[in-house]
Design a protein around this motif. Sequence first.
Motif, mmCIF file in Angstrom:
data_model
loop_
_atom_site.group_PDB
_atom_site.id
_atom_site.type_symbol
_atom_site.label_atom_id
_atom_site.label_comp_id
_atom_site.label_asym_id
_atom_site.label_seq_id
_atom_site.Cartn_x
_atom_site.Cartn_y
_atom_site.Cartn_z
ATOM 1 N N GLY A 65 0.815 -1.206 0.000
ATOM 2 C CA GLY A 65 0.000 0.000 0.000
ATOM 3 C C GLY A 65 0.844 1.250 0.000
ATOM 4 N N ASP A 66 2.123 1.097 0.343
ATOM 5 C CA ASP A 66 3.065 2.208 0.327
ATOM 6 C C ASP A 66 3.760 2.268 -1.035
ATOM 7 O OD1 ASP A 66 4.842 4.221 1.918
ATOM 8 O OD2 ASP A 66 6.260 2.867 0.925
ATOM 9 N N ASP A 67 3.764 3.438 -1.651
ATOM 10 C CA ASP A 67 4.310 3.563 -3.009
ATOM 11 C C ASP A 67 5.775 3.170 -3.089
ATOM 12 O OD1 ASP A 67 1.832 4.453 -3.658
ATOM 13 O OD2 ASP A 67 2.436 6.483 -4.235
ATOM 14 N N GLU A 128 -2.959 -8.031 -3.407
ATOM 15 C CA GLU A 128 -2.666 -6.860 -2.586
ATOM 16 C C GLU A 128 -2.631 -5.588 -3.425
ATOM 17 O OE1 GLU A 128 0.800 -5.476 0.566
ATOM 18 O OE2 GLU A 128 0.363 -7.616 0.326
ATOM 19 N N LEU A 129 -2.083 -5.672 -4.624
ATOM 20 C CA LEU A 129 -2.081 -4.505 -5.501
ATOM 21 C C LEU A 129 -3.501 -4.058 -5.801
ATOM 22 C CD1 LEU A 129 -0.512 -2.523 -7.413
ATOM 23 C CD2 LEU A 129 -0.858 -4.247 -9.210
ATOM 24 N N GLU A 131 -6.011 -4.109 -4.038
ATOM 25 C CA GLU A 131 -6.687 -3.403 -2.958
ATOM 26 C C GLU A 131 -6.718 -1.905 -3.255
ATOM 27 O OE1 GLU A 131 -4.797 -4.436 0.703
ATOM 28 O OE2 GLU A 131 -5.319 -6.566 0.550
ATOM 29 N N ARG A 132 -5.822 -1.489 -4.153
ATOM 30 C CA ARG A 132 -5.862 -0.119 -4.653
ATOM 31 C C ARG A 132 -6.960 -0.016 -5.718
ATOM 32 N NH1 ARG A 132 -0.667 2.870 -4.491
ATOM 33 N NH2 ARG A 132 0.874 1.726 -3.237
ATOM 34 N N SER A 133 -7.495 1.151 -5.907
ATOM 35 C CA SER A 133 -8.499 1.360 -6.940
ATOM 36 C C SER A 133 -7.829 1.440 -8.306
ATOM 37 C CB SER A 133 -9.273 2.653 -6.674
ATOM 38 O OG SER A 133 -8.407 3.780 -6.824
ATOM 39 N N ASN A 136 -6.202 4.750 -8.667
ATOM 40 C CA ASN A 136 -4.934 4.874 -7.963
ATOM 41 C C ASN A 136 -3.809 4.217 -8.757
ATOM 42 O OD1 ASN A 136 -2.891 3.471 -5.901
ATOM 43 N ND2 ASN A 136 -3.626 5.385 -4.983
ATOM 44 N N ILE A 137 -4.100 3.040 -9.332
ATOM 45 C CA ILE A 137 -3.079 2.340 -10.135
ATOM 46 C C ILE A 137 -2.735 3.153 -11.375
ATOM 47 C CG2 ILE A 137 -2.623 0.269 -11.508
ATOM 48 C CD1 ILE A 137 -4.311 -1.311 -9.501
ATOM 49 N N LEU A 140 -0.409 5.846 -10.453
ATOM 50 C CA LEU A 140 0.949 5.320 -10.253
ATOM 51 C C LEU A 140 1.711 5.273 -11.573
ATOM 52 C CD1 LEU A 140 0.611 2.253 -7.815
ATOM 53 C CD2 LEU A 140 1.771 4.430 -7.351
ATOM 54 N N SER A 157 -4.542 -4.380 -13.505
ATOM 55 C CA SER A 157 -5.758 -3.644 -13.172
ATOM 56 C C SER A 157 -6.915 -4.050 -14.077
ATOM 57 C CB SER A 157 -5.499 -2.140 -13.285
ATOM 58 O OG SER A 157 -6.663 -1.400 -13.010
#
Length: 704
Positions: A65-67, A128-129, A131-133, A136-137, A140, A157
Amino acid sequence: MSKKHRIMLVLSFLIASVLFPQATFGQSYPTSWDMTLLYATEADFENDYNQIMSNELPQYESTLGDDRALEAFLVAYETYYRTADKMYVYAASLCDMDSTDDTYQDTYNTALQAYTKLDEDTAFFMPELLERSDENILALTEQDAFAPYASFLTDISQARGAILSEESEVILALANSWSEAPSNIYDQLNTSDFKYESFTDHFGNVHTFDPSTDIVYLYATDPEWRTNAYDAIMAPYISHANTYAAIYIAEVEKNIFQARARGYDSTLEYVLDGVIDPSDYTGLIAVTKQHADLIGRYFELRGQALGVDTFLTSDLYLPYTPDAYGEITYDEGVDLVRNALSALGDSYSEDISALVTGNTIDVYPDTYKTSSQYTWGAYGEPVYILLNYYDELDDAFTLAHELGHAVQQKRTNELQGYFDANVSPFPGELPSTLNELLMLDYMKENAVDGSQSLELLATDLDLFYDTFFSQVILADFENQVYERAESGESLTLDVLNTLWLDVNRTYFGDAVDTQSSFAYDWMQIPHLYQNHYVYSYAMSITAAADIFSSLKADQTSVKTAYNQFLSGEIDFDQLDISFDDLSVYNAVFNHFEDTLDALDSIVSEPDFESASRTNLFTMSEIEDYLAAYSDSGSDASSTEEIFFNFQEDGSLSDESAVFIIIIGAVIALWLATLLLIVFLLLDRRSLVKKIKRLEEPPYHSPEY
């Protein structure tokens, strides 16, 4: 072609070589792989394995969750998977060189263990990736730090619905250890455990079928002996038919499991996701069925050109025009390909030069070497090509084909990142098939007489049949196999054999007499273990024909765009070739029909001499060959020695003497005595060419 015409052909070669010289590069090219380019020692391989087995990737779990943690993970992820790729290419290449070497098998299993370890240790990553929207991806991927991973993250995604929980991903990762089992078992059975059975020759002698000599019967003028030889070739498959069927059924069930585990309705949908729409696949099959009459006409003309009353499935492997080119050594083949592909520009020629001189092409067949021919390599490492070169014109075309793959992989590796360098099945076959079209065009432009033109006409037809029509037939068979299995129908040997016959007869019509042994022919085809791959050949040669037409029209912009496509600088869509409308295939159908018309006009001439005289053996010729072979006590590799009787004292061989005699004949204005000598020697040489062609494996298909 008469003996007189054969003499004229050789003379025309000599004259043409003086008046119209082609570029020769004056060198002998390496013919074997140097695997130390990957690993200098086994210790280096073991060191990479140990690093993977002790990797630090699991420590990133619950931190993504941390970039910055995600960035560090992706850097390590790429490093370890690139190492695993390198290990796998090294190990699998060794196995393909000798499938009986237990050390190579151990090395291969070690490479698979490395992949399984990485898949298991990173099973948490995708869940786990995600879990980001998606937003958000996407954000990134717009950061410089994540630019090398942008396409990778975007693909994950977009595949959100097919990504499972961490626990389920672990299970699928563990399953990877056996996912290659059906293909590996097939390869073992097809190489190291492949044994021919008893065969009764026309003398009444019973012995184990020897393909180096007995395959001459496949070229007999008598159709009964052609059938006998074909049955002998197929006998190992028939004897192990239940095993071959069980292996393939296991492959089908494995692929269905993987597709359903990911939530796909069909294997076809799973395999083609992100490549083409499944309707493009089924549409290709449907439109080809509508033009099946072209296939029937093709085989009718082949039979007419060959001079046989009934065209048998065993005749699918017979050349139907005289051999106008003869032996093309590997060095000659390389020079021929380099000349032909110079049309793509200087930078392309430089890439070809680097590949053919880089000790990364293994050229000649060997006892336990795989019969496949392919191109591959790990990212950032040399590109390797595996051939089975028999000094035939077809082999030069295969070289051009594989170099198309190799140049594209070389360029994408050099100019694209690890996650952007992968080439999908379609349009992955575009560079290879375009090279074959360029090769064919170059040879047509440099043909010196009607005999060469006739052989190239046949080569043209065979190229489009083998790369388009036969691949659609195979794609149709494969699709029907999966549809039946996915609907709950039980697959058995009888079901597969019957389906193979039915599908082929749909396209052949009444033009081909399908012998009983042909029901097992699907067992020879390794592409069935590539899961809905072969459609790409048909679509790729369609695209290649479009680009070829533009190149012939000297459209510089197309050459520039195509070279950019090869390096991954632009996508296939930017080449302006659309498959949205099935009319895109009309160019292929029209070209094939026009070429059939051209062949028809030749073979329908009253004075046309069928190829049965030059390509098939009378029983008298078979007896001469077998007697000479028996007397020589030599193996298949010394076929030429039987007829040319090379001198042990190192003096000039008769083959070289033939050419000296020809030159003398030109100077002496065809003195009758010398003409008779050439007449006899070339007739013998023609027989050798026919025999040498038989040393090739009976199944031919585009390589990958």
